[in-house]
Scaffold this motif. Structure first.
Motif, short mmCIF file in Angstrom:
data_model
loop_
_atom_site.label_atom_id
_atom_site.label_comp_id
_atom_site.label_asym_id
_atom_site.label_seq_id
_atom_site.Cartn_x
_atom_site.Cartn_y
_atom_site.Cartn_z
N GLY A 24 26.63 43.48 35.26
CA GLY A 24 27.50 42.85 34.27
C GLY A 24 28.96 43.13 34.54
N GLU A 25 29.28 44.39 34.86
CA GLU A 25 30.65 44.74 35.18
C GLU A 25 31.12 44.02 36.43
OE1 GLU A 25 31.09 48.97 35.51
OE2 GLU A 25 29.79 49.32 33.78
N PHE A 26 30.24 43.94 37.42
CA PHE A 26 30.58 43.27 38.67
C PHE A 26 30.85 41.79 38.42
CE2 PHE A 26 29.12 41.02 42.53
CZ PHE A 26 30.02 41.55 43.43
N SER A 27 30.01 41.13 37.63
CA SER A 27 30.20 39.71 37.32
C SER A 27 31.49 39.48 36.56
CB SER A 27 29.02 39.18 36.50
OG SER A 27 27.84 39.25 37.24
N ALA A 28 31.76 40.34 35.58
CA ALA A 28 32.99 40.20 34.80
C ALA A 28 34.22 40.35 35.69
CB ALA A 28 33.01 41.24 33.68
N LEU A 29 34.18 41.31 36.61
CA LEU A 29 35.31 41.51 37.52
C LEU A 29 35.51 40.30 38.42
CD1 LEU A 29 37.51 43.34 38.70
CD2 LEU A 29 35.77 44.28 40.25
N LYS A 30 34.41 39.76 38.97
CA LYS A 30 34.51 38.58 39.83
C LYS A 30 35.05 37.38 39.05
CE LYS A 30 33.10 39.87 43.84
NZ LYS A 30 34.00 39.82 44.99
N ASN A 31 34.56 37.17 37.83
CA ASN A 31 35.04 36.05 37.03
C ASN A 31 36.50 36.23 36.63
OD1 ASN A 31 32.62 34.67 37.20
ND2 ASN A 31 31.80 35.58 35.34
N TRP A 32 36.88 37.47 36.35
CA TRP A 32 38.28 37.78 36.02
C TRP A 32 39.18 37.40 37.19
CZ3 TRP A 32 41.34 39.64 32.14
CH2 TRP A 32 42.58 40.18 32.50
N ASN A 33 38.75 37.72 38.40
CA ASN A 33 39.54 37.41 39.58
C ASN A 33 39.54 35.91 39.89
OD1 ASN A 33 40.22 40.08 40.03
ND2 ASN A 33 38.41 40.46 41.29
N ARG A 34 38.50 35.20 39.52
CA ARG A 34 38.41 33.76 39.79
C ARG A 34 39.15 32.92 38.77
NH1 ARG A 34 32.04 33.02 41.51
NH2 ARG A 34 32.13 34.43 43.27
N PHE A 35 39.38 33.46 37.58
CA PHE A 35 39.95 32.64 36.51
C PHE A 35 41.30 32.02 36.87
CE2 PHE A 35 42.66 32.04 32.82
CZ PHE A 35 41.92 31.09 32.14
N PRO A 36 42.26 32.76 37.43
CA PRO A 36 43.56 32.11 37.72
C PRO A 36 43.44 30.91 38.65
CG PRO A 36 43.76 34.48 37.89
CD PRO A 36 42.30 34.19 37.74
N ARG A 37 42.61 31.02 39.68
CA ARG A 37 42.44 29.88 40.60
C ARG A 37 41.71 28.73 39.91
NH1 ARG A 37 41.30 34.42 44.20
NH2 ARG A 37 39.23 34.32 43.30
N PHE A 38 40.65 29.06 39.20
CA PHE A 38 39.86 28.04 38.50
C PHE A 38 40.72 27.32 37.47
CE2 PHE A 38 36.40 27.57 35.05
CZ PHE A 38 36.16 26.25 35.39
N ALA A 39 41.43 28.08 36.63
CA ALA A 39 42.27 27.48 35.60
C ALA A 39 43.41 26.68 36.23
CB ALA A 39 42.82 28.56 34.67
N GLY A 40 43.95 27.17 37.33
CA GLY A 40 45.02 26.44 38.01
C GLY A 40 44.57 25.09 38.53
N VAL A 41 43.37 25.05 39.12
CA VAL A 41 42.83 23.78 39.63
C VAL A 41 42.55 22.83 38.47
CG1 VAL A 41 40.82 22.74 40.74
CG2 VAL A 41 41.89 24.76 41.75
#
Length: 193
Positions: A24-41
């Motif tokens: 769960g921590e690993f998934s949250a960290l990966k999603n946290w790191n992906r959010f700026p790129r995802f939201a930007g697109v």
């Protein structure tokens, strides 16, 4: 038998060497790191299509379809800005960060698939559907069971809406395309995981 069931459940939930409690921590960290790129697109795409529909509309500007396009694109822009502020003020250790990311992802999926259903009034194109189901592993990190539920939900909901709104365009080819795109997307998800 109990050990076998435990092993299957553990492998099913993690699909990697990460321990279950740390997944769960690993998934949250990966999603946290992906959010700026995802939201930007999402922001850039929604803004570009909004400008395109305002100045060079592909449908009649007096039609109801035109107004729905404008509302959906404007809503995606505003929701992306709202969630960017939420993510900015929450730290990575915040307990709700994964929930907010999943909620934003759900809004993105529903909006994009709704746009594809709108496009079917003027075209036969399922490219937005293909884009959504094949981009899921690139923008979301979660457990395999959630991926399975998500793909089943997308297939059932999109096919149901397609049948209700476009009965004249619903045929074996469209259903086959939906299933094929979803299958390739799910295989991509397994590979990435």
């Amino acid at each position: 038998m109990k050990y076998l069931l435990y092993t299957i459940r553990r492998r099913f939930s993690q699909l990697s060497s990460i321990e279950k409690d740390k997944y769960g921590e690993f998934s949250a960290l990966k999603n946290w790191n992906r959010f700026p790129r995802f939201a930007g697109v999402v922001f850039f795409a929604a803004f570009s299509f909004l400008i395109q529909h305002l100045f060079f509309p592909s449908v009649n500007p007096n039609s109801f379809l035109y107004k729905v396009y404008i509302v959906v694109y404007a809503s995606l822009i505003l929701i992306t800005i709202l969630f960017a502020f939420i993510f900015y003020f929450l730290s990575i250790n915040h307990i709700r960060i994964h929930f907010f990311y999943l909620f934003y992802f759900f809004i993105f999926v529903v909006s994009t698939l709704s746009l594809n259903l709108l496009n079917l009034y003027t075209t036969q194109d399922l490219s937005l559907f293909a884009f959504v189901v094949m981009s899921i592993p690139l923008i979301l990190r979660t457990k395999l069971i959630f991926y399975i539920v998500l793909y089943i939900f997308i297939i059932v909901a999109f096919t149901t809406c397609l049948t209700m709104l476009h009965l004249d365009k619903t045929d074996g080819l469209k259903i086959t395309q939906i299933l094929l795109y979803s299958f390739v997307g799910f295989m991509t998800t397994l590979t990435v995981e």
